[in-house]
Write an enzyme that holds these catalytic residues in place. Structure first.
Site, mmCIF file in Angstrom:
data_model
loop_
_atom_site.group_PDB
_atom_site.id
_atom_site.type_symbol
_atom_site.label_atom_id
_atom_site.label_comp_id
_atom_site.label_asym_id
_atom_site.label_seq_id
_atom_site.Cartn_x
_atom_site.Cartn_y
_atom_site.Cartn_z
ATOM 1 N N LEU A 94 0.811 -1.275 0.092
ATOM 2 C CA LEU A 94 -0.094 -0.016 -0.022
ATOM 3 C C LEU A 94 0.872 1.222 0.119
ATOM 4 O O LEU A 94 0.898 2.276 -0.758
ATOM 5 C CB LEU A 94 -1.004 0.038 1.100
ATOM 6 C CG LEU A 94 -1.949 -1.328 1.280
ATOM 7 C CD1 LEU A 94 -2.680 -1.202 2.630
ATOM 8 C CD2 LEU A 94 -2.980 -1.156 0.074
ATOM 9 N N GLY A 97 7.297 4.000 3.556
ATOM 10 C CA GLY A 97 7.727 5.137 4.352
ATOM 11 C C GLY A 97 9.117 5.099 5.074
ATOM 12 O O GLY A 97 9.648 4.023 5.080
ATOM 13 N N GLY A 98 9.452 6.163 5.518
ATOM 14 C CA GLY A 98 10.700 5.995 6.293
ATOM 15 C C GLY A 98 10.916 4.990 7.312
ATOM 16 O O GLY A 98 11.915 4.390 7.890
ATOM 17 N N MET A 99 9.820 4.727 7.912
ATOM 18 C CA MET A 99 9.720 3.900 8.947
ATOM 19 C C MET A 99 9.337 2.453 8.737
ATOM 20 O O MET A 99 9.143 1.616 9.693
ATOM 21 C CB MET A 99 8.884 4.575 10.263
ATOM 22 C CG MET A 99 9.387 5.900 10.762
ATOM 23 S SD MET A 99 8.421 6.458 12.019
ATOM 24 C CE MET A 99 8.562 5.740 13.330
ATOM 25 N N SER A 101 6.891 -0.281 5.711
ATOM 26 C CA SER A 101 6.038 -0.388 4.581
ATOM 27 C C SER A 101 4.552 -0.840 5.064
ATOM 28 O O SER A 101 4.744 -1.720 6.205
ATOM 29 C CB SER A 101 6.586 -1.193 3.561
ATOM 30 O OG SER A 101 8.071 -0.955 3.387
ATOM 31 N N VAL A 102 3.799 -0.384 4.578
ATOM 32 C CA VAL A 102 2.420 -0.951 4.762
ATOM 33 C C VAL A 102 1.615 -1.878 3.590
ATOM 34 O O VAL A 102 1.892 -1.354 2.629
ATOM 35 C CB VAL A 102 1.399 0.113 5.197
ATOM 36 C CG1 VAL A 102 0.052 -0.438 5.648
ATOM 37 C CG2 VAL A 102 1.841 0.975 6.068
ATOM 38 N N LYS A 119 1.790 -3.456 8.959
ATOM 39 C CA LYS A 119 2.747 -2.564 8.978
ATOM 40 C C LYS A 119 4.006 -3.206 9.370
ATOM 41 O O LYS A 119 4.157 -3.726 10.541
ATOM 42 C CB LYS A 119 2.505 -1.474 9.585
ATOM 43 C CG LYS A 119 3.412 -0.297 9.747
ATOM 44 C CD LYS A 119 2.867 1.011 10.308
ATOM 45 C CE LYS A 119 3.850 2.320 9.871
ATOM 46 N NZ LYS A 119 3.024 3.484 9.826
ATOM 47 N N ASP A 212 1.024 11.393 16.020
ATOM 48 C CA ASP A 212 1.212 11.412 14.556
ATOM 49 C C ASP A 212 0.035 11.777 14.076
ATOM 50 O O ASP A 212 -0.391 11.029 12.959
ATOM 51 C CB ASP A 212 2.032 10.275 13.961
ATOM 52 C CG ASP A 212 2.539 10.638 12.424
ATOM 53 O OD1 ASP A 212 2.904 11.957 12.280
ATOM 54 O OD2 ASP A 212 2.928 9.730 11.970
#
Lengths: 920, 200
Positions: A94, A97-99, A101-102, A119, A212
């Site tokens: 989906l 990101g930096g932290m 993947s989803v 995630k 966040d």
């Protein structure tokens, strides 16, 4: 190169190094005579050494990154469809990101049909302690059940150390896009934002910060309902065993979404509930203007500086073209958003709830707080206001029935304490700011925060004893409202010891009454009674005989009397209060509610259920006529009614009332509030009686765990839940399990109350019942005899308490093949179940059926027929068609007619049984 | 991450100290994991470009093992030797992984001119160095140990001498010779693969 070659080389090279120039060349030539290869190798090797090749690895230093685990990255993805992660199978990537993947994923074993969002994050926990903390927080998150929060279903780590979270998969659009694409108007946007606020508020009450909040994390589904994603995940990613954990999370978030970071996150300061308030401010800004407050900055650094230092442009002047007209934002909405966006945490709304309240005021066209100057009250102002609201407070007074009532009372108290608590909160704001409940990872941290506030008050207000005592009292009463009796007692006592004499007498009355209530909750009855009497005496001597104090003091005493089984005296006190209400013109609806409910408690404690129900219904009518303010109070009244119906065996009615009130309570109280725990436990009880075992079992397991945390392993609450949970084991045929659980419960209650307490009698007869069902007849009998001996001495001879052990004894005698004796015991039980004013038709019908069965066994067929038919008629009234009891008694009749040889009646009953439906 | 049983580690160390070298690989694996953990904790605490001495890490690992065991073992020096080997694997594995990513899996010889910059270490070079060292082990195992201790383990001459039970002068000489050997091996690598048997 071969080892031999090297050895030979070495033998030449080492001495050669000691020589120089031609000497060396000569030496090498000599040593390698007849071996040109060796000579070449040695010469070249010596040359390398001379060129510095013998030191090229010197001075090595390594970067920490080079020492980290390569596997962590190797298996970090992205993964293709079909890849397995733990028990899940990837369907589709989906986002990355930096932290992490989803993915959209599904259970590989098919046990869970829905798609989930999975995630993947980088691992970062290694110590057992950190692991335990991780699990605790995961549990907190897993409990976040809210219509606007995407559920966290699962989390885990794969074999190669990859952490993953499994969340509800939401199909939707980010909230900002949704608003624009659907061209929502201002009020529709506001409604959405309020839903988001309610979700964040709910999470805060459950000790979870989001950290966040941003449009990408809020998806609006096809029904137009927003769902918050990624709750608290940021926290889980950091390693709390590292002191820098929080700071790192903040840094990570800045990197991800600098535009939504708060000033404290940019500065690397502690993240608190105010951080989420800020983020909601940004969200509102974006939803109404289409811009972020600081989006013009050129680079991340400039942006960070702007966030920390610059004032945002008022939203009404930042609106993008084709958006809402500016005048829709000017004034109130500008003020609200800017207040949420203040740089300093303590200058923002003190909670999400307050932000939401203001948005609602705006929505309803009322003046908003944000425009009334500084939200925070200075100490003097606080005290003035506090005095007013203290005067408006009536301590909740209720009698206790079973285990639930004392917590009911505390929660009722909470309801009214809320207003005051908000003001106390302002004083405690600093203390709150310092403590992010999640930093410590402990559920009790809310209390630590209050403790810190109390400590500050003691230190900083030493020279102002009256102020100090007032605040200690206020916090103490807030504690009492939160169900923390011991903490309340400690502070209230300090308030009294500080300088009680300088307090106004009216406040002293209240202080004594609160202290009495705390002690009562701690089961320190003697001192509680003495204090309540002192309060009464003091109230009686007050000039002008103020109603409030009189009611409060009298009710406090009535409560202690009720708990210590002096029901009649307690009832008289409550009736006196009721009479006073009619005399005094200033009596408010709230006063009446309090008194009615106190009285209801006294009735119920004396097993006067119909009177109790009448009083409660009356109070509920008053509450329902006062819309808005009374949601929590009404829910609590319903809870009490549900309790009574449950006790009377009217399970469906009880269940409906519980199910109407628990969701309301969840809006107001944290999940581990004693009231919620006991309410859910009681619902589980009703569900068990209705045969809804699975749901009941889930609730029991949860409330036992919560109960142990909140009340302790040996508490009467946990004992009650175990006692009732045992019923499910029994229904499933696991009598040993049921006996073990009920024994735990009985012993805990016995240790707490002593053998001659009604609850212990009940627990003992239940335990005896499970023993009997498991075939331990002798042991069962010992317990039953003891229970009956005590039950017959109970204050009210017709108390239901004696009915249950009698019934069990009857069943035991039946199993011991002593039908004549069994009949006697059942007859005695029948007098209890049938007696006015509290007939219990269900139990009475049951007793008729049992007697009929015994008579049949004795060959007294005619009498047996009478009893069985009576039972059948009563069951017909009570239970729906096809119910086990209805069918059971018909089968009993059929058996009778077979023995008696009455074929026509046999046929008739067989037809009736068939009409009930279900298997034969 | 697999669970550590330090009892096992102690046992392995004893076995190793007793000369039963078959356990060495398992032992290296244990220490390997520990080192990575420590390195990771450094990573979280500090910036990833922070440089550190691998010897510090090894000492920390040693302390952890000793602390958890609560007993001293005779084979302290053996521990360091093993740890240096483990550290070598940690570094090379990391480097190999990075190189793999960068180059799409192919293994390439390192051009000679890159070598002098090893101090700043484009980390792919480590794979070649490791290969060379593996070749050197077959030729001169003792001196290969010296490289492991000095270069990967980060120990000083004196410490290395102590661990190997020889004189400092010997270590200094061996270290020099070994480096030259490796240098030569790496310079030649462009033309001949260092080790055909290795697979990735």
């Amino acid at each position: 190169m071969k080892a031999e070659t090297w050895q030979r080389m070495e033998a030449v090279v080492l001495p050669a190094l000691e020589l120089h120039g031609t000497e060396r060349d000569e030496f090498i030539r000599q040593q390698c005579a007849g071996e040109p290869d060796l000579r070449r190798q040695v010469t070249s090797f010596v040359a390398i050494l001379e060129d510095g090749g013998g030191s090229f690895l010197e001075g090595s230093r390594w970067r920490a990154a080079e020492l980290s685990a390569p596997d962590d990255q190797a298996s970090h993805g992205p993964f293709a469809a079909g890849h397995r992660i733990g028990p899940y199978r990837v369907e589709k990537l989906l986002e990355t990101g930096g932290m992490g993947s989803v993915y959209r994923a599904e259970r590989a074993d098919g046990t869970f049909a829905k798609s989930v969002a999975l995630k993947i994050v980088r691992p970062g926990r290694h110590t057992a302690e950190a692991e335990a903390r991780f699990r605790l927080e995961r549990r907190l998150l897993a409990r976040l059940e809210h219509p606007h929060i995407a559920r966290l279903y699962d989390a885990g780590e794969t074999e190669d150390g990859l952490s993953y979270f499994v969340m509800e998969y939401i199909e939707g659009r980010p909230i900002d896009r949704y608003c624009d694409e659907e061209a929502l108007d201002r009020s529709a946007r506001l409604r959405l934002a309020l839903k988001v606020c309610s979700a964040v508020q709910f999470a805060h009450r459950n000790l979870v910060l989001h950290r966040d909040i941003k449009p990408a994390n809020i998806l609006v589904d096809a029904d137009g309902e927003p769902k918050l994603l990624d709750f608290g995940i940021g926290k889980l990613l950091s390693d709390p065993s590292q002191e820098q954990g929080d700071r790192l999370t903040a840094t990570a978030q800045q990197l991800l979404t600098p535009s939504y970071a708060s000033p404290e996150q940019v500065r690397g300061d502690a993240v608190t509930t105010a951080t989420d308030v800020y983020a909601l401010g940004v969200l509102l800004y974006v939803l109404f203007t289409g811009r972020r407050p600081f989006e013009d900055a050129d680079n991340p650094l400039a942006l960070a500086r702007a966030i920390a230092e610059e004032e945002p442009i008022p939203p009404s002047r930042a609106i993008r073209e084709h958006r809402l007209p500016a005048h829709e934002l000017e004034g109130d909405l500008d003020a609200i958003i800017l207040l949420a966006l203040r740089k300093e945490q303590e200058q923002r709304y003190s909670s999400v709830e307050r932000l939401a309240d203001d948005l609602r005021r705006f929505q309803d066209g009322h003046p908003v707080l944000a425009r009334q100057g500084n939200l925070l009250y200075r100490a003097g102002k606080l005290l003035r206001r506090h005095r007013v609201s203290a005067a408006a407070l009536v301590l909740l007074v209720l009698a206790t029935i079973g285990f639930v009532w004392s917590t009911l009372r505390q929660a009722e108290h909470t309801a009214r304490e809320r207003d005051r608590a908000q003001e106390v909160e302002a004083v405690l704001v600093d203390a709150f700011r310092q403590a992010d409940p999640l930093t410590t990872g402990e559920v009790v941290s809310a209390r630590q925060v209050l403790d810190r506030g109390a400590a500050r008050i003691s230190h900083e207000l030493e020279d102002q004893p009256t102020t100090q005592a007032t605040l200690l009292q206020a916090i103490g009463e807030a504690y009492l409202g939160l169900g923390e009796a011991e903490a309340a007692e400690r502070l209230l006592r300090r308030a009294r010891d500080t300088d009680a004499a300088t307090l106004p007498p009216r406040r002293q009355v209240r202080l004594l009454a609160s202290l009495s209530s705390s002690l009562e909750a701690m089961e320190e009855y003697e001192e509680a009674e003495a204090l309540a009497r002192e309060a009464m005496a003091l109230a009686g001597g007050l000039p002008g005989a103020p109603l409030e104090e009189e009611l409060v003091a009298r009710a406090a005493l009535a409560n202690v009397l009720l708990t210590t089984q002096r029901m009649h005296q307690a009832e008289m006190l409550h009736l006196e209060n009721l009479a006073r209400l009619d005399d005094v013109s200033s009596a408010s609806a709230q006063h009446r509610i309090d008194v009615l409910e106190g009285l209801a408690g006294a009735h119920l404690q004396q097993a006067e259920y119909n009177e109790g129900i009448t009083r409660l219904r009356e109070s509920l009518r008053i509450r329902d006529a006062m819309p808005g303010q009374q949601a929590l109070g009404a829910a609590i009244s319903r809870l009490k009614l549900a309790e009574i119906y449950l006790f009377r065996g009217e399970d469906a009615e009880s269940r409906a009332l519980f199910e109407a009130s628990i969701p309301v309570l969840l809006e107001y109280l944290p999940r581990d509030h004693p009231l919620l725990i006991s309410a859910r436990a009681a619902l589980a009880n009703a569900l068990t009686n209705l045969g809804v075992f699975e749901e009941a079992e889930m609730i029991y397991q949860d409330v036992i765990e919560l109960g142990i945390q909140v009340h302790g392993e040996d508490s009467s609450s946990v004992a009650t839940y175990r006692h009732n949970y045992a019923k499910i084991f029994s229904q499933r045929g696991d009598h040993e399990g049921a006996a073990a659980l009920s024994r735990q419960a009985m012993e805990a209650l016995d240790a707490r109350y002593g053998a001659d307490h009604g609850e212990v009698v009940m627990a003992r007869s239940t335990h005896a019942y499970h023993l009997m069902m498991g075939g331990h007849l002798a042991e069962s009998r010992t317990h039953l005899e003891e229970a009956l001996a005590v039950a017959r001495e109970l204050p009210s001879p017709l108390h239901y308490g004696a009915g249950f052990p009698l019934e069990t004894m009857g069943e035991l005698l039946w199993r011991e093949r002593k039908p004549t004796e069994a009949i006697e015991v059942y007859q005695e039980a029948l007098t209890i179940w049938e007696s006015a004013p509290n007939p219990h038709p269900k139990r009475a019908a049951n007793a008729y059926g049992k007697i009929g069965r015994c008579l049949r066994e004795l060959g007294r067929y005619e009498e047996s027929e009478d009893h069985l038919l009576k039972a059948a008629d009563m069951f017909q009234e009570i239970y729906p068609q096809g119910h086990t009891m209805r069918r059971g008694v018909r089968m009993g009749l059929i058996a009778l007619y077979q023995l008696w040889e009455k074929p026509e009646r046999h046929q008739e009953q067989a037809a009736l049984l068939e009409a009930e439906g279900g298997p034969l | 991450m697999e669970k550590h049983d330090t009892g096992t580690v102690t046992h392995l160390l004893k076995a190793w100290g007793d000369g039963r070298d078959g356990s060495e690989n398992e032992l290296i694996r244990e220490v390997y994991d520990e080192l990575r953990k420590i390195a990771q904790s450094y990573l979280r605490k500090e910036r990833s470009d922070h440089t550190l001495q691998t010897a510090d890490l090894i000492s920390e690992a040693y302390l952890r093992f000793v602390k958890r065991d609560g007993q001293k073992w005779r084979s302290r020096h053996h521990f360091f030797a093993v740890a240096a080997q483990a550290m070598r694997r940690v570094l090379v594995d990391h480097s190999r992984h990075r190189g793999y990513q960068k180059r799409g899996g192919g293994k390439k010889a390192v051009p000679m001119e890159l070598l002098p910059t090893l101090g700043e270490r484009p980390s792919a070079d480590l794979v070649a160095l490791d290969d060379a060292l593996t070749a050197f082990e077959k030729v001169d195992a003792r001196r290969a140990r010296v490289v492991e201790l000095r270069f990967f383990g980060g120990f000083t001459h004196v410490e290395t001498a102590e661990i190997l039970g020889c004189s400092r002068a010997t270590v200094e000489r061996d270290w020099r010779l070994a480096q030259a050997w490796l240098y030569q091996e790496l310079s030649n690598e462009g033309s001949e693969p260092a080790d055909q048997g290795r697979s990735e």
